[in-house]
Write a protein that holds these residues in place. Structure first.
Motif, PDB file in Angstrom:
ATOM      1  N   LEU A 142      16.134  30.078 -17.724  1.00  0.00           N
ATOM      2  CA  LEU A 142      15.772  31.310 -17.167  1.00  0.00           C
ATOM      3  C   LEU A 142      14.333  31.785 -16.663  1.00  0.00           C
ATOM      4  CD1 LEU A 142      17.784  33.827 -19.943  1.00  0.00           C
ATOM      5  CD2 LEU A 142      18.584  33.194 -17.411  1.00  0.00           C
ATOM      6  N   VAL A 143      13.433  31.186 -17.479  1.00  0.00           N
ATOM      7  CA  VAL A 143      11.932  31.047 -16.925  1.00  0.00           C
ATOM      8  C   VAL A 143      11.972  30.555 -15.765  1.00  0.00           C
ATOM      9  CG1 VAL A 143       9.676  30.363 -17.637  1.00  0.00           C
ATOM     10  CG2 VAL A 143      11.137  31.383 -19.389  1.00  0.00           C
ATOM     11  N   GLU A 144      12.592  29.421 -15.612  1.00  0.00           N
ATOM     12  CA  GLU A 144      12.457  28.426 -14.250  1.00  0.00           C
ATOM     13  C   GLU A 144      12.920  29.375 -13.235  1.00  0.00           C
ATOM     14  OE1 GLU A 144      14.231  24.355 -13.334  1.00  0.00           O
ATOM     15  OE2 GLU A 144      12.632  24.187 -14.864  1.00  0.00           O
ATOM     16  N   ARG A 145      13.966  30.317 -13.331  1.00  0.00           N
ATOM     17  CA  ARG A 145      14.840  30.967 -12.508  1.00  0.00           C
ATOM     18  C   ARG A 145      14.149  32.122 -12.204  1.00  0.00           C
ATOM     19  NH1 ARG A 145      16.152  33.015  -8.626  1.00  0.00           N
ATOM     20  NH2 ARG A 145      18.344  33.111  -7.783  1.00  0.00           N
ATOM     21  N   GLY A 147      11.258  33.676 -14.010  1.00  0.00           N
ATOM     22  CA  GLY A 147       9.858  34.080 -14.373  1.00  0.00           C
ATOM     23  C   GLY A 147       9.721  34.256 -15.837  1.00  0.00           C
ATOM     24  N   CYS A 148       8.486  34.306 -16.303  1.00  0.00           N
ATOM     25  CA  CYS A 148       8.210  34.782 -17.506  1.00  0.00           C
ATOM     26  C   CYS A 148       8.371  36.151 -17.905  1.00  0.00           C
ATOM     27  CB  CYS A 148       6.828  34.264 -18.132  1.00  0.00           C
ATOM     28  SG  CYS A 148       6.545  32.501 -18.147  1.00  0.00           S
ATOM     29  N   ARG A 149       7.822  37.054 -16.980  1.00  0.00           N
ATOM     30  CA  ARG A 149       7.838  38.543 -17.023  1.00  0.00           C
ATOM     31  C   ARG A 149       9.356  39.185 -17.150  1.00  0.00           C
ATOM     32  NH1 ARG A 149       5.320  42.006 -12.410  1.00  0.00           N
ATOM     33  NH2 ARG A 149       3.373  41.808 -13.535  1.00  0.00           N
ATOM     34  N   ALA A 150      10.128  38.529 -16.291  1.00  0.00           N
ATOM     35  CA  ALA A 150      11.338  39.141 -16.306  1.00  0.00           C
ATOM     36  C   ALA A 150      12.063  38.754 -17.749  1.00  0.00           C
ATOM     37  CB  ALA A 150      12.117  38.738 -15.285  1.00  0.00           C
ATOM     38  N   THR A 151      11.775  37.397 -18.186  1.00  0.00           N
ATOM     39  CA  THR A 151      12.629  36.800 -19.217  1.00  0.00           C
ATOM     40  C   THR A 151      12.267  37.534 -20.471  1.00  0.00           C
ATOM     41  OG1 THR A 151      12.874  34.758 -18.210  1.00  0.00           O
ATOM     42  CG2 THR A 151      13.195  34.889 -20.447  1.00  0.00           C
ATOM     43  N   VAL A 152      11.071  37.954 -20.619  1.00  0.00           N
ATOM     44  CA  VAL A 152      10.511  38.614 -21.808  1.00  0.00           C
ATOM     45  C   VAL A 152      10.937  40.034 -21.897  1.00  0.00           C
ATOM     46  CG1 VAL A 152       8.340  39.692 -22.877  1.00  0.00           C
ATOM     47  CG2 VAL A 152       8.182  37.347 -21.891  1.00  0.00           C
ATOM     48  N   MET A 153      11.080  40.637 -20.653  1.00  0.00           N
ATOM     49  CA  MET A 153      11.694  42.015 -20.507  1.00  0.00           C
ATOM     50  C   MET A 153      13.196  41.978 -21.052  1.00  0.00           C
ATOM     51  SD  MET A 153       9.509  43.482 -17.446  1.00  0.00           S
ATOM     52  CE  MET A 153      10.214  45.423 -17.564  1.00  0.00           C
ATOM     53  N   GLY A 186      17.764  37.698 -28.139  1.00  0.00           N
ATOM     54  CA  GLY A 186      16.626  38.640 -27.701  1.00  0.00           C
ATOM     55  C   GLY A 186      15.110  37.906 -28.043  1.00  0.00           C
ATOM     56  N   PHE A 187      15.153  37.524 -29.091  1.00  0.00           N
ATOM     57  CA  PHE A 187      13.592  37.008 -29.883  1.00  0.00           C
ATOM     58  C   PHE A 187      13.462  36.026 -29.202  1.00  0.00           C
ATOM     59  CE2 PHE A 187      14.294  39.241 -34.173  1.00  0.00           C
ATOM     60  CZ  PHE A 187      13.806  40.582 -33.674  1.00  0.00           C
ATOM     61  N   CYS A 188      14.322  35.149 -29.100  1.00  0.00           N
ATOM     62  CA  CYS A 188      13.991  33.771 -28.321  1.00  0.00           C
ATOM     63  C   CYS A 188      13.424  34.180 -26.828  1.00  0.00           C
ATOM     64  CB  CYS A 188      15.275  33.086 -28.397  1.00  0.00           C
ATOM     65  SG  CYS A 188      15.204  31.350 -27.265  1.00  0.00           S
ATOM     66  N   PHE A 189      14.083  34.810 -26.000  1.00  0.00           N
ATOM     67  CA  PHE A 189      13.833  35.068 -24.654  1.00  0.00           C
ATOM     68  C   PHE A 189      12.536  35.891 -24.804  1.00  0.00           C
ATOM     69  CE2 PHE A 189      18.661  35.501 -23.136  1.00  0.00           C
ATOM     70  CZ  PHE A 189      18.616  34.133 -23.405  1.00  0.00           C
ATOM     71  N   CYS A 251       8.635  45.384 -26.686  1.00  0.00           N
ATOM     72  CA  CYS A 251       8.669  43.929 -26.009  1.00  0.00           C
ATOM     73  C   CYS A 251       8.764  44.113 -24.390  1.00  0.00           C
ATOM     74  CB  CYS A 251       9.573  42.838 -26.603  1.00  0.00           C
ATOM     75  SG  CYS A 251       9.561  42.423 -28.125  1.00  0.00           S
ATOM     76  N   CYS A 252       9.552  44.874 -23.992  1.00  0.00           N
ATOM     77  CA  CYS A 252       9.600  45.270 -22.482  1.00  0.00           C
ATOM     78  C   CYS A 252       8.086  45.496 -21.876  1.00  0.00           C
ATOM     79  CB  CYS A 252      10.562  46.126 -22.468  1.00  0.00           C
ATOM     80  SG  CYS A 252      12.289  45.718 -22.645  1.00  0.00           S
ATOM     81  N   VAL A 253       7.451  46.207 -22.739  1.00  0.00           N
ATOM     82  CA  VAL A 253       6.160  46.938 -22.272  1.00  0.00           C
ATOM     83  C   VAL A 253       5.300  45.827 -22.413  1.00  0.00           C
ATOM     84  CG1 VAL A 253       4.253  48.415 -22.760  1.00  0.00           C
ATOM     85  CG2 VAL A 253       6.497  49.162 -23.157  1.00  0.00           C
ATOM     86  N   CYS A 254       5.209  45.076 -23.327  1.00  0.00           N
ATOM     87  CA  CYS A 254       4.367  43.618 -23.268  1.00  0.00           C
ATOM     88  C   CYS A 254       4.675  42.552 -22.310  1.00  0.00           C
ATOM     89  CB  CYS A 254       4.523  42.846 -24.856  1.00  0.00           C
ATOM     90  SG  CYS A 254       4.011  44.052 -26.079  1.00  0.00           S
ATOM     91  N   GLY A 255       6.079  42.496 -21.941  1.00  0.00           N
ATOM     92  CA  GLY A 255       6.360  41.589 -20.936  1.00  0.00           C
ATOM     93  C   GLY A 255       6.092  42.019 -19.563  1.00  0.00           C
TER      94      GLY A 255
END
Length: 555
Positions: A142-145, A147-153, A186-189, A251-255
């Motif tokens: 998911l991160v590869e596809r 990015g980090c921001r969208a996956t964290v959110m 969700g914690f993992c993502f 976590c969405c805000v942090c992402g």
């Protein structure tokens, strides 16, 4: 003569430019061909740059690849907005990694609500922790596809929705799905991409940033028990789960603050279309061929994010993964059963929750200086022994709980456990980086996470089964002490033996072959030696080679 001098000056200019470029690259600065071209400024002399490669085309122009700046290249700021990203990472780790250990506050209520045994109830934090680690390879895709921001959110949405849905469950099985699988995923993502993007924002200060981010787990252990105990007193377990679900949505805000560096990457082909293109008439193929292509693509993705080849060929990595996997069978179990053990012996719920908070405070105070201390040069090559020693102390500390369930005894246990846990947490991934090359680190971490997720899954339920059989908690702490201490001894002995073996093999490779003193010196030693010089010397005007290399005939 004039032409030779011109060639020599051209050669010397090239050598000076190449030396300057190599020096800049060694300091982590990419300034090839003038880094300020984006601003319309070329810091290098254009006439000199055009003379640097006369062999290629004879027109003095540089290759096209070196003149076009890389679209995805970006310099780590090592500060600036990176500090905001660091704060976001700390908060994400506080809300994710520390959360499963705080479920013990609601342990008795879940047993009474669903009429479940210790073994059945312990599956809730067990599944949550296991999915948190086992979802690593899928998270990497998911991160590869995206990015980090969208996956964290996305992880924040899943974890919040999972805990909110848990407040409406009517059976322990439904709780396994909502609080275990959905919240754990969700914690993992959330936490893995948060740690990943931190490495892009910090290079020079990466050791300090990692040490500070590791305090996020300790911060969660310090705050979440107080919050959970307060919510439990005011709202009960169902209302507490609903409020905690809303807290996890942060976590969405942090992402959202984890903006990517540099220009956006070009999207590659979809995951399932990496094979060669087929003719139009064959695209409709049979179902069997489609399934085969899907399995091949999935196999390639799994192989990319899980280092099976490293496990088979790298003996250090193999021993480390085996030791860590065995360690996780008893490493987190004491945190799950500490609060139930205390409350079962008539300790107040607030005092039991205070023990976890003290554990978090110890980690907050100790982890940053520990991370900086072990980054000193003296500890290079000794990380595994420091890690194993701390792990041995951590395992033996579990036996302190067998002395008695009083608050002073458990407070002493929490202090020693927290100190050793800080060292183990600070060095776990550092040792992994020492055992594999950085190019293989993501896949090595993915395989390690999947392997340890198995023991994290079965550890708490097995301990619960033991409590149901014996009716005593101290058997669990004794068993955890033996498991963790044995894994520490295994790592010590195995790495010591592997180190001796590697040194012996290295000495055999470096041992010079026996020479005969009566044998004449090789002819190669009699020949003139060639070396690079950026300054022309008198007497060597006719010795210049085609590439600017001067051959000095001094013996």
């Amino acid at each position: 003569m004039t032409q030779r001098n011109g060639n020599r000056r051209t050669s010397d200019t090239c050598l000076r430019m190449e030396t300057a470029k190599a020096s800049e690259q060694a300091n982590g600065v990419d300034r090839e061909n003038g880094v300020d071209r984006e601003n319309g400024v070329d810091r290098e002399n254009a006439g000199q740059a055009n003379d640097c490669d006369p062999e290629e085309g004879g027109n003095g122009q540089e290759p096209t690849d070196s003149t076009v700046p890389t679209s995805g290249a970006a310099t780590a700021p090592d500060g600036g907005w990176g500090w905001v990203v660091l704060v976001g990472t700390i908060l994400v780790l506080a809300m994710t990694l520390a959360f499963p250990s705080c479920v013990g506050i609601f342990y008795t209520d879940l047993q009474n609500e669903f009429h479940a045994t210790n073994s059945e109830t312990s599956w809730v934090p067990s599944i949550m922790t296991s999915v948190l680690h086992a979802g690593g390879p899928f998270c990497s895709v998911l991160v590869e596809r995206f990015g980090c921001r969208a996956t964290v959110m996305l992880g924040g949405v899943l974890s919040g929705a999972g805990m909110a849905a848990s407040s409406f469950t009517q059976s322990i099985i439904q709780l396994y799905i909502t609080a275990g699988v959905i919240t754990g995923l969700g914690f993992c993502f959330s936490f893995q991409p948060a740690v990943t993007i931190l490495g892009y924002y910090f290079v020079r200060r990466r050791a300090f940033a990692n040490a500070m981010s590791s305090t996020g787990t300790a911060l969660g252990l310090c705050i979440l028990p107080f919050l959970g105990n307060y919510l439990h007193t005011e709202l009960g377990w169902r209302g507490s789960f609903l409020v905690l679900g809303a807290v996890l949505l942060n976590c969405c805000v942090c992402g959202a603050v984890m903006r990517p560096l540099g220009p956006p990457k070009h999207r590659g082909q979809p995951l399932m279309n990496h094979g060669p293109h087929e003719p139009e008439e064959e695209k409709g193929g049979t179902l069997k061929r489609g399934v085969r292509r899907t399995l091949v693509s999935l196999g390639a993705a799994v192989g990319k994010h899980m280092a099976f080849n490293q496990f088979c060929t790298n003996s250090h990595y193999r021993m480390y993964t085996i030791g860590i996997t065995w360690m996780m069978l008893g490493f987190v179990v004491p945190l799950v059963y500490l609060v139930p053990y205390a409350t079962a012996h008539n300790m107040e719920q607030g005092q039991a929750a205070l023990l976890l908070s003290i554990l978090g405070i110890v980690n907050i105070v100790v982890r940053p200086p520990i991370g900086i201390l072990f980054s000193l040069p003296w500890f290079k090559g000794r990380h595994i022994y420091m890690f194993s020693s701390a792990l041995l102390v951590n395992g033996l500390s579990n036996s302190i709980c067998c002395i008695g369930p009083s608050f002073p005894v458990l407070l002493t246990y929490v202090m020693i456990y927290g100190l050793s846990m800080s060292v183990v947490g600070s060095l776990m991934y550092t040792v992994l980086m020492d055992t594999v090359e950085m190019s293989h680190f993501p896949s090595a971490l993915g395989l390690l996470a999947v392997m340890e997720s198995v023991t994290l899954l079965i550890g708490p339920p097995l301990a619960g089964k033991l409590i149901d059989r014996t009716g005593q908690y101290f058997h669990v702490f004794l068993l955890c002490s033996a498991i963790v201490a044995s894994s520490a001894l295994f790592l010590m002995v195995s790495f010591y033996w592997l180190g001796r073996r590697d040194r012996r093999v290295s000495k055999q490779r470096q041992a010079p072959a026996p020479t005969d003193p009566t044998r004449p010196r090789p002819a190669a030693d009699m020949t003139p030696r060639c070396q690079y010089s950026s300054v022309p010397t008198e007497g060597d005007k006719d010795k210049t080679s085609d590439h600017g290399t001067e051959c000095l005939t001094s013996l």
